[in-house]
Motif scaffolding. Sequence first.
Motif, PDB file in Angstrom:
ATOM      1  N   ASN A 197       2.703  -1.153   9.242  1.00  0.00           N
ATOM      2  CA  ASN A 197       3.813  -0.219   9.448  1.00  0.00           C
ATOM      3  C   ASN A 197       4.940  -0.877  10.248  1.00  0.00           C
ATOM      4  O   ASN A 197       6.119  -0.720   9.939  1.00  0.00           O
ATOM      5  CB  ASN A 197       3.324   1.033  10.174  1.00  0.00           C
ATOM      6  N   ASN A 255       0.854  -1.174   0.000  1.00  0.00           N
ATOM      7  CA  ASN A 255       0.000   0.000   0.000  1.00  0.00           C
ATOM      8  C   ASN A 255       0.892   1.226   0.000  1.00  0.00           C
ATOM      9  O   ASN A 255       1.920   1.261   0.689  1.00  0.00           O
ATOM     10  CB  ASN A 255      -0.909  -0.026   1.241  1.00  0.00           C
ATOM     11  N   ARG A 256       0.506   2.239  -0.765  1.00  0.00           N
ATOM     12  CA  ARG A 256       1.334   3.447  -0.830  1.00  0.00           C
ATOM     13  C   ARG A 256       1.480   4.137   0.518  1.00  0.00           C
ATOM     14  O   ARG A 256       2.442   4.873   0.752  1.00  0.00           O
ATOM     15  CB  ARG A 256       0.736   4.422  -1.851  1.00  0.00           C
ATOM     16  N   ARG A 257       0.519   3.888   1.426  1.00  0.00           N
ATOM     17  CA  ARG A 257       0.624   4.490   2.752  1.00  0.00           C
ATOM     18  C   ARG A 257       1.829   3.963   3.522  1.00  0.00           C
ATOM     19  O   ARG A 257       2.316   4.614   4.437  1.00  0.00           O
ATOM     20  CB  ARG A 257      -0.646   4.216   3.565  1.00  0.00           C
ATOM     21  N   ARG A 258       2.304   2.745   3.171  1.00  0.00           N
ATOM     22  CA  ARG A 258       3.433   2.172   3.902  1.00  0.00           C
ATOM     23  C   ARG A 258       4.705   2.973   3.681  1.00  0.00           C
ATOM     24  O   ARG A 258       5.589   2.980   4.538  1.00  0.00           O
ATOM     25  CB  ARG A 258       3.670   0.713   3.470  1.00  0.00           C
ATOM     26  N   VAL A 259       4.828   3.625   2.540  1.00  0.00           N
ATOM     27  CA  VAL A 259       6.036   4.415   2.284  1.00  0.00           C
ATOM     28  C   VAL A 259       6.169   5.499   3.341  1.00  0.00           C
ATOM     29  O   VAL A 259       7.231   5.667   3.970  1.00  0.00           O
ATOM     30  CB  VAL A 259       5.995   5.028   0.876  1.00  0.00           C
ATOM     31  N   ALA A 260       5.081   6.224   3.565  1.00  0.00           N
ATOM     32  CA  ALA A 260       5.109   7.298   4.554  1.00  0.00           C
ATOM     33  C   ALA A 260       4.963   6.758   5.968  1.00  0.00           C
ATOM     34  O   ALA A 260       5.677   7.190   6.883  1.00  0.00           O
ATOM     35  CB  ALA A 260       4.003   8.307   4.262  1.00  0.00           C
ATOM     36  N   GLY A 271       7.988   4.283   6.771  1.00  0.00           N
ATOM     37  CA  GLY A 271       9.202   5.082   6.636  1.00  0.00           C
ATOM     38  C   GLY A 271       9.371   6.060   7.788  1.00  0.00           C
ATOM     39  O   GLY A 271      10.456   6.173   8.378  1.00  0.00           O
ATOM     40  N   SER A 272       8.290   6.765   8.138  1.00  0.00           N
ATOM     41  CA  SER A 272       8.368   7.730   9.234  1.00  0.00           C
ATOM     42  C   SER A 272       8.514   7.040  10.579  1.00  0.00           C
ATOM     43  O   SER A 272       9.197   7.549  11.479  1.00  0.00           O
ATOM     44  CB  SER A 272       7.129   8.634   9.228  1.00  0.00           C
ATOM     45  N   VAL A 312       6.852  -3.576   8.064  1.00  0.00           N
ATOM     46  CA  VAL A 312       7.756  -2.989   7.073  1.00  0.00           C
ATOM     47  C   VAL A 312       8.912  -2.260   7.751  1.00  0.00           C
ATOM     48  O   VAL A 312      10.042  -2.253   7.259  1.00  0.00           O
ATOM     49  CB  VAL A 312       6.975  -2.027   6.143  1.00  0.00           C
TER      50      VAL A 312
END
Length: 295
Positions: free
Chosen positions: A188, A74-79, A82-83, A191
């Motif tokens: 989150n 999911n693209r939300r995992r990047v932010a 990552g954060s 990952v």
Amino acid sequence: MSKPLQTRYGVDMRLFLLTALTMCAFAANSILNRLAIDSGASDPAGFAVVRVLSGVVVLTCLVYLRAGHLPLLNRRRVAGAGSLSLYMIGFSIAYLTLDAGLGALILFGVVQITMFAVTSITGNAPSGRQVAGAVIAVTGLSYVLWPTDAVQVDPVGAALMGVAGIGWAIYSLVGRSEPDALAGTAANFVVALPVTALALLTTGGDWHMTASGYLLAALAGGVTSGLGYALWYRVLPQLAATTAAVVQLSVPIIAIVGGVVFLGEVASLRLMLGAALVLGGIALAVLRLKPRLGV
């Protein structure tokens, strides 16, 4: 008959209690971390890695018991992940050189500044009352946490804690759009685990964990971090971003009070006055007083 609290004060009492519980969970993380590190039960890197791993295990089990799935792709995992990694890495390494109080001041000061800045840029500028409340709360926090004796602040540690604050602010802002708080938090953690572990374990130092160190890290990861962060993602959509920024300033105060109760630290007039300023500033920023229409 008296009006409900939600009508008279503009506050949903259930939301207030859930938010307060979340702040207590965040403060418990600091207490558990301090207890493990100061007692020699764990090194900072080991504590952080076991903390994230425990969060992965507990949250993943809860998601699958609920017949859900982990939205890893999911693209939300990047932010989100990552954060979270940014926060965990910066927080853990910074506390190798920073005083605990000064580190907390830098962390939550940067969180608030970042969240206020982002919301202002996106067209949701805080009101004058919210800004005033934030200033009062930061003043109280500074009064409590700022060292009274001359100290040499390590610039690398301060910079890393600032990075951790930016990471947590982004994590909080991203959480406002997470459709499934529990599954999103679990994904989150999954990952973030390899990223956090690789970064921390390559910074050097020997792995040092006693049985009590593993227990404290597991409690911090599975309960106060994993479940606490899932609860945070649940309440975030119901909070204005500026409100979410200000209420987090209560965490260091709760942690200090917890230190007095659970770690035998000494309460002082400085602590009580600072706590009153922080809580008063939060109340000013969060409460929306309305005229009393009836009894």
